[in-house]
Scaffold this active site. Structure first.
Site, PDB file in Angstrom:
ATOM      1  CG  ASP A  29      -1.809  -1.199   1.265  1.00 30.32           C
ATOM      2  OD1 ASP A  29      -2.424  -1.597   0.329  1.00 30.32           O
ATOM      3  OD2 ASP A  29      -1.618  -1.978   2.342  1.00 30.32           O
ATOM      4  CG  HIS A  74      -4.075  -5.182   3.081  1.00 29.88           C
ATOM      5  ND1 HIS A  74      -3.491  -4.014   2.247  1.00 29.88           N
ATOM      6  CD2 HIS A  74      -4.276  -6.143   2.597  1.00 29.88           C
ATOM      7  CE1 HIS A  74      -3.284  -4.711   1.016  1.00 29.88           C
ATOM      8  NE2 HIS A  74      -3.919  -5.970   1.092  1.00 29.88           N
TER       9      HIS A  74
HETATM   10  C1  LMR Z   1      -3.806  -6.522  -2.939  1.00 31.81           C
HETATM   11  O1  LMR Z   1      -3.885  -5.348  -1.960  1.00 31.81           O
HETATM   12  O2  LMR Z   1      -3.543  -6.567  -3.929  1.00 31.81           O
HETATM   13  C2  LMR Z   1      -4.446  -7.785  -2.207  1.00 31.81           C
HETATM   14  O3  LMR Z   1      -4.450  -7.633  -0.999  1.00 31.81           O
HETATM   15  C3  LMR Z   1      -5.959  -7.848  -2.834  1.00 31.81           C
HETATM   16  C4  LMR Z   1      -6.724  -8.921  -2.433  1.00 31.81           C
HETATM   17  O4  LMR Z   1      -7.624  -8.418  -1.852  1.00 31.81           O
HETATM   18  O5  LMR Z   1      -6.159 -10.139  -2.584  1.00 31.81           O
END
Ligand code: LMR
Length: 442
Positions: free
Chosen positions: A253, A281
């Site tokens: 992120d 997250h």
């Molecule tokens: C991401 O941030 O790309 C993953 O966590 C997405 C997910 O939900 O698998």
């Protein structure tokens, strides 16, 4: 983080006879292939405290290697079974002591990128030999062998041991790093509470296994979603390991946020620093543009469009995982692996003066007034010793405080939902439908 191969750890008694005989066949096949180079933790030689490496670990006295006639240990296969003495060779004499790294979900896409980085020296450095201990599910055992075969074909000088297995109590033996990627993806119609429960159980078991057999200073990076709450469950089940050693991966992120700010400011992304991701997250995460800097100046002085920062930028970062799934048809894998490598490097190299990085860490004792007993992404600095401290000199305004509070609320609700897995009594699940999504959920 993104979903990967689910690992499980059935006991020997729960194995079906057909599984058993297929293991026998597999083992026979393995033994008949003369150039096999991987150690497999088969249920057939399973004992709770069995040594899992197929070549010499730091706990074993190396067997003297005679020139022209390498000694082969009996209980393993191929090239990783050759006994070696790093001190005997000119090129390897100055290398550090071998470290053991466990990776769960090792047959999945993220691991497929990550393992080769770990083995190449890109993550831990060119003088750090590594042992890779791959955890997968029984279903993925063949694929795990394929991964190990590709690792051996890569001839990485630093990769000294590879072993594969399905029992975390074996695979996690003596590990100094545990990169926990394996998690069950959310299926159609599955409630988020159901996902929390299923993956929570995996992480509770892995926490117990780490507690029992890993190095007591093991550093644990939880990637499998929902990673903050999975990390909390894992640490609660590992009371002998410092809670500070557990991380939930929010580095992806952070990287995404830096990229978006760089794009908007028209600079290359290495000019963006001091980027914090606060919270979960999930789509409530808060990319902090108040404290971030571009070319050393506050972002809000460089990007004057504050409405864009509050709305579009924040939204793009929160939902980047979902946007990627729409393009790819699956979760991010390569960039997740890169961000795991970044997260590790941030802990083993000193943080550049004045900068920091984000990681989901335990909130007890945090200076920001965030509720205790959560795993929450916050700004960290490291001296490069594997440990970190929280950054104190950050500023807050109402916008930032309110957004952080929302993510905090979400994590408190998730925690209530898994109380049965953290030893906090009876679970009570009341998760709102909108604010409790993973970045990849639409
Ligand atoms: C991401 O941030 O790309 C993953 O966590 C997405 C997910 O939900 O698998």
């Amino acid at each position: 983080m993104a979903m990967a191969e689910l690992s499980s750890s059935k006991t020997m008694s729960s194995l079906s006879s057909s599984y058993y005989s297929s293991q026998l066949r597999l083992l026979a096949k393995r033994r008949s292939i003369s150039n096999r180079c991987l150690g497999v933790l088969s249920p057939l030689h399973r004992t709770r405290n069995a040594a899992i490496s197929c070549s010499v670990s730091q706990n074993q006295a190396p067997v003297a290697v005679q020139e022209g006639e390498p000694k082969i240990k009996n209980d393993c296969y191929g090239v990783f079974c050759l006994t070696y003495d790093l001190k005997a060779e000119e090129e390897t004499r100055s290398w550090k002591k071998l470290i053991n790294i466990a990776v769960s979900g090792a047959a999945g896409m993220i691991s497929n990128h990550l393992l080769f980085k770990l083995a190449s020296g890109e993550v831990f450095g060119p003088d750090q030999p590594v042992a890779l201990k791959l955890l997968g599910s029984e279903r993925s055992l063949q694929a795990l062998e394929g991964v190990a075969m590709e690792l051996e074909d890569s001839l990485f000088p630093l990769l000294r041991e590879v072993s594969i297995g399905t029992d975390p109590y074996e695979v996690f033996q003596d590990v100094e790093w545990a990169l926990l990627i394996g998690a069950k993806p959310r299926g159609p119609g599955m409630e988020r509470a159901g996902l929390l429960d299923i993956n929570g159980k995996i992480y509770a078991e892995q926490g117990r296994a780490l507690n029992a057999v890993a190095s007591h200073n093991v550093k644990v990076m939880v990637v499998g979603n929902p990673c903050n709450t999975n990390a909390l469950i894992c640490l609660k089940n590992a009371p002998n390991i410092p809670a500070k050693n557990f991380h939930a991966l929010t580095r992806l992120d952070e990287n995404r946020a830096k990229c978006q700010l760089a794009l908007k400011a028209g600079v290359f992304y290495d000019k963006v620093s001091n980027m914090t991701i606060w919270g979960n997250h999930s789509t409530t995460q808060v990319p902090d543009f108040l404290n971030a800097r571009i070319n050393g100046s506050p972002v809000k002085e460089v990007i004057r469009d504050h409405k864009w920062l509050e709305e579009e930028f924040t939204n793009i970062v929160q939902k980047r995982g979902g946007a990627l799934i729409q393009k790819w048809g699956r979760s991010s894998a390569a960039s997740t692996a890169v961000s795991i490598a970044d997260a590790i490097k941030s802990l083993i190299t000193p943080t550049p003066e004045g900068d920091w990085f984000s990681s989901g860490v335990y909130t007890n004792g945090n200076p920001y007034g965030i509720a205790e007993d959560l795993v929450f992404s916050m700004p960290c600095r490291s001296k490069g010793d594997g440990d970190y401290e929280l950054v104190k000199d950050v500023i807050f305004d109402d916008y930032l405080r309110n957004r952080i509070a929302k993510s905090e609320e979400e994590l408190v609700a998730e925690k209530r939902c898994v109380a049965h897995l953290t030893g906090d009594g009876v679970a009570y699940c009341d998760l709102g439908p909108v604010d409790t999504m993973l970045p990849g959920e639409v």
